[in-house]
Design an enzyme around this catalytic site. Structure first.
Site, PDB file in Angstrom:
ATOM      1  N   HIS A 189       0.853  -1.201   0.000  1.00 42.93           N
ATOM      2  CA  HIS A 189       0.000   0.000   0.000  1.00 42.93           C
ATOM      3  C   HIS A 189       0.887   1.249   0.000  1.00 42.93           C
ATOM      4  O   HIS A 189       1.954   1.264   0.631  1.00 42.93           O
ATOM      5  CB  HIS A 189      -0.912   0.001   1.226  1.00 42.93           C
ATOM      6  CG  HIS A 189      -1.982   1.043   1.144  1.00 42.93           C
ATOM      7  ND1 HIS A 189      -1.736   2.363   1.445  1.00 42.93           N
ATOM      8  CD2 HIS A 189      -3.280   0.965   0.757  1.00 42.93           C
ATOM      9  CE1 HIS A 189      -2.856   3.052   1.250  1.00 42.93           C
ATOM     10  NE2 HIS A 189      -3.803   2.233   0.845  1.00 42.93           N
TER      11      HIS A 189
ATOM     12  N   GLU B  81      -3.993   2.123  -7.527  1.00 46.48           N
ATOM     13  CA  GLU B  81      -4.308   3.243  -6.653  1.00 46.48           C
ATOM     14  C   GLU B  81      -3.358   4.404  -6.947  1.00 46.48           C
ATOM     15  O   GLU B  81      -2.245   4.446  -6.390  1.00 46.48           O
ATOM     16  CB  GLU B  81      -4.136   2.833  -5.187  1.00 46.48           C
ATOM     17  CG  GLU B  81      -5.027   1.698  -4.758  1.00 46.48           C
ATOM     18  CD  GLU B  81      -5.360   1.772  -3.274  1.00 46.48           C
ATOM     19  OE1 GLU B  81      -6.526   1.898  -2.947  1.00 46.48           O
ATOM     20  OE2 GLU B  81      -4.427   1.750  -2.452  1.00 46.48           O
TER      21      GLU B  81
HETATM   22  C1  PEP Z   1      -6.792   3.280   0.227  1.00 48.70           C
HETATM   23  O1  PEP Z   1      -6.190   3.675   1.206  1.00 48.70           O
HETATM   24  O2  PEP Z   1      -6.539   2.184  -0.261  1.00 48.70           O
HETATM   25  C2  PEP Z   1      -7.832   4.149  -0.343  1.00 48.70           C
HETATM   26  C3  PEP Z   1      -8.280   3.876  -1.535  1.00 48.70           C
HETATM   27  O3  PEP Z   1      -8.230   5.198   0.427  1.00 48.70           O
HETATM   28  P1  PEP Z   1      -9.422   6.240   0.112  1.00 48.70           P
HETATM   29  O4  PEP Z   1     -10.617   5.426  -0.352  1.00 48.70           O
HETATM   30  O5  PEP Z   1      -9.682   6.910   1.417  1.00 48.70           O
HETATM   31  O6  PEP Z   1      -8.937   7.159  -0.945  1.00 48.70           O
END
Ligand code: PEP
Length: 238
Positions: free
Chosen positions: A92, A162
């Site tokens: 992450h 992400e």
């Molecule tokens: C995450 O931390 O994986 C994430 C997607 O956070 P958020 O939904 O708060 O942007």
């Protein structure tokens, strides 16, 4: 049409008591969808039995790559298996940024997770500088090359795309642009049974935009996953 998967990353947001309460509420609204929750380490133990007889999967947010040993403050994969985890989030961006996690390390963790039958949820994504310079795809490809090095036999792998600039900022990636990245990841790195999910500022207002895209197999949700009104709207609506 493939079933979509929703992964809830509770980060360090909830106490153990609140984690148990939220897990019970999710259990009450969840109806045969593919939902995975990732509580903090200490909450895994009491939350495990809450979701044990349900379709809800349990995930850890990290793990060590060694079997056991002198690694103060860490948890090994067999602990996670014993606690009922079927998944583990690895790499992450918050671990990469604040704890100097590298993709070489993540590679060892993926191998260890697969060896013990856990499904890794591998996080990748470009930062703002890479994005602005037009190097997003290149950065993601480099991350995947390192993270998946020498991994030949895979039961199942989930990649969470992400973009770092989208996490927790309220500014999600455009769902079609994200889908383009997912298509590239699948084509270059994954087998047909693997999944790519999107994460970054998904909430109950925008989740459908992502889920309707062809190469988007689900969502990784942070902030909105600990708000029961938002999260139940999402898991009832897909
Ligand atoms: C995450 O931390 O994986 C994430 C997607 O956070 P958020 O939904 O708060 O942007």
């Amino acid at each position: 049409m493939r079933r979509k998967l929703i992964v809830a990353n509770w980060k360090m947001y909830l106490s153990t008591t609140k984690s148990i309460l939220l897990a019970k509420k999710i259990r009450d609204v969840e109806k045969n969808n593919d939902v995975v929750i990732a509580p903090s380490f200490t909450a895994l133990y009491p939350v495990g039995p809450v979701v044990a007889q349900t379709e809800i999967g349990l995930s850890a947010q990290n793990m060590h790559y060694k079997d056991y040993g002198a690694y103060t403050g860490e948890l090994c994969v067999s602990d996670l298996v014993e606690l009922g985890c079927k998944y583990v989030i690895l790499g992450h961006s918050e671990r990469r940024e604040y704890f100097k996690e590298t993709y070489d390390n993540v590679n060892k963790k993926i191998k260890q997770a697969l060896k013990y039958g856990l499904t890794p949820i591998l996080c990748v994504g470009e930062n703002l500088r890479e994005r602005r310079s037009g190097n997003a795809s290149k950065a993601i490809e480099e991350q995947l090359k390192t993270a998946l090095k020498d991994i030949t036999k895979k039961e199942e792998l989930i990649v969470a795309y992400e973009p770092i600039w989208a996490i927790g900022t309220g500014h999600p990636e455009d769902s079609k642009d994200a889908d383009g990245i997912h298509e590239m990841i699948k084509r270059k790195f994954l087998n047909s049974n693997d999944k790519v999910i999107y994460g970054g500022s998904v909430n109950s207002e925008n989740y459908k935009d992502f889920l309707k895209e062809k190469n988007t197999d689900g969502l990784l949700i942070g902030g909105a996953s600990v708000k029961i009104e938002d999260f139940s709207k999402i898991i009832k609506g897909f």
